[in-house]
Design an enzyme around this catalytic site. Structure first.
Site, mmCIF file in Angstrom:
data_model
loop_
_atom_site.group_PDB
_atom_site.id
_atom_site.type_symbol
_atom_site.label_atom_id
_atom_site.label_comp_id
_atom_site.label_asym_id
_atom_site.label_seq_id
_atom_site.Cartn_x
_atom_site.Cartn_y
_atom_site.Cartn_z
ATOM 1 N N ASP A 120 0.820 -1.201 0.000
ATOM 2 C CA ASP A 120 0.000 0.000 0.000
ATOM 3 C C ASP A 120 0.857 1.255 0.000
ATOM 4 O OD1 ASP A 120 -2.100 1.726 0.043
ATOM 5 O OD2 ASP A 120 -2.675 1.348 2.118
ATOM 6 N N ASP A 316 -1.402 4.720 -6.111
ATOM 7 C CA ASP A 316 -1.748 3.912 -4.939
ATOM 8 C C ASP A 316 -1.800 2.437 -5.297
ATOM 9 O OD1 ASP A 316 -2.653 2.969 -2.502
ATOM 10 O OD2 ASP A 316 -4.734 3.457 -2.900
#
Length: 461
Positions: A120, A316
């Protein structure tokens, strides 16, 4: 649910207690938490849309005693040396579809135990589901992490970095509490601890640094839920694993990944696994200090402008799919539908894999079968006088569903609370090396065969 794994770091001796605020047993969802209107819109996104908040009170509870090994950090620790220039290389598992996420294995604790952590780059803190004990945990591939006896104190800069200005308040200076909220409605509540991580440099040397991580004792699963041990936060902040390793002078403050469209790939920390001269670079924007952002972009469709400009963009890896703001999404899908109206494809609303799917005369086996029907997209970033293109071929925004239809892997961010933010997700970063250089404040990418892992004497698998 518990499975099997290995830990590493000092443990809780019988007389030690870790105190947590009373709210851990009376946790209520935070008002305003972003929710998802439909399940398909939630798949894979891990982008944090709310800053962490601190909340302490005088009513503290105690963990039951957790007994683990009390051995000290391994003598092979490289903390006494400066290994800047060496890198850490990790094998990546997973895919965008049908798995819905990419993860790596991290060995944490003493003795070292493995944990599967989702990649992440949209958040900073690495956390594990934690047997402290756990008030509420979800199914995990391995037994819950048993924390060390080393609490991160409230005044630690890492603690301050995790809280919004004005919310860094606590009555207990001996510990740092955290609360994370994700855009899919999921959350993690816990306390920061320090423990040993087992890494191998690419030159074969081992190191066992002690790093801060979250001991998550209360998890609320989000709409994109899947069994997991925790999250590997790779963001820009002080709490990220990369930033902590860099502060200990163990690596350059650079993180990159190569996610294969066929599944798997690799992740690395450091700057000696790529040829910088072959990379397309653009500056990180100073307007988005929390996230990896090249700033605002203009969207192109088939080489022509859509008229959509000044679109704020972030990268992301925790988001499986790419998200556009409402206006950008509506404009793009209208253009696509108009373009496809003259083709042999028909919309397939019965296929709920993603919001927009099309079917052909016969089922498709892969994107190659249908890519000629779709035009390339591009995001154009302006860095001073330099214009940089991030191109999205059909492979970078389409999937083939299990029904044999082709589906658009670009979703409406407004439906998941992203407002005007545009997110480049994992689907659009596949089959290219993507690099976030925090020292030079640059983001780079280049086409790469992500199935070919760089040669090294040791890899973290």
């Amino acid at each position: 649910m518990q499975g099997s794994m290995f830990p590493f770091g000092s443990a809780l001796p019988s007389e030690a207690f870790v105190r947590l605020p009373d709210r851990s047993f009376h946790f209520q969802p935070v008002p305003g938490r972003l929710s998802w209107s439909r399940n398909y819109a939630a798949k894979g996104i891990k982008f944090i849309c709310a800053l962490m908040k601190s909340s302490c009170n005088g009513e503290n509870l105690c963990f039951p005693t957790v007994r683990t090994s009390s051995s000290s950090s391994s003598s092979s620790s490289s903390l006494l040396f400066n290994h800047v220039g060496s890198s850490l290389l990790f094998q990546v598992h997973g895919n965008v579809y049908p798995t819905g996420y990419y993860n790596v294995t991290m060995y944490i604790g003493q003795p070292a135990r493995p944990y599967f952590l989702d990649l992440d780059t949209g958040s900073d803190l690495t956390w594990l589901q934690c047997d402290a004990p756990c008030v509420r945990c979800v199914e995990a591939p391995h037994p819950l992490y048993r924390p060390s006896n080393s609490l991160v104190p409230f005044e630690d800069p890492i603690c301050a970095s995790l809280h919004a200005p004005g919310h860094h308040n606590c009555e207990d200076p001996t510990q740092c509490d955290y609360e994370l909220e994700y855009a899919d409605g999921g959350s993690s509540l816990g306390v920061l601890v320090k423990d040993a991580f087992a890494f191998n440099y690419t030159n074969g040397q081992r190191l066992n640094p002690r790093l801060a991580l979250g001991c998550g004792y209360n998890q609320v699963p989000g709409a994109s839920y899947h069994p997991l041990d925790g999250i590997l936060g790779l963001g820009k902040g002080k709490a990220s694993i990369v930033s902590q390793l860099h502060s200990q002078k163990l690596i350059r403050n650079v993180v990159g990944h190569c996610l294969s469209g066929r599944g798997g790939g690799f992740l690395f920390f450091g700057d000696d696994l790529y040829d910088s001269s072959r990379v397309v670079w653009t500056s990180m924007s100073s307007d988005y200090t929390k996230y990896y952002s090249p700033g605002v972009a203009e969207l192109f469709f088939g080489g022509e402008t859509t008229g959509l400009k000044n679109l704020p963009v972030v990268f992301d890896s925790g988001s499986s799919y790419t998200y556009l703001s409402h206006v950008a999404y509506q404009t793009l899908t209208s253009m696509m539908k108009k373009e496809l109206s003259a083709k042999s494809l028909k919309e397939a609303p019965e296929d709920e894999t993603l919001p927009l799917c099309w079917k052909g005369r016969r089922p498709f086996k892969n994107v190659h079968d249908v890519k000629k029907c779709f035009k390339a997209l591009a995001l154009s970033f302006t860095d001073g006088k330099t214009r940089t293109l991030f191109e999205l071929t059909p492979e970078a925004y389409l999937i083939i569903s299990n029904k044999g239809n082709v589906c658009l892997g670009i979703l409406n961010g407004a439906e998941v609370g992203l407002q005007d933010l545009n997110v480049i997700g994992a689907i659009s970063m596949q089959d290219r090396l993507v690099i976030f250089d925090n020292e030079k404040q640059m983001i780079g990418w280049m086409p790469t065969n992500c199935d070919q892992i760089p040669k090294s004497k040791a890899m973290n698998t």
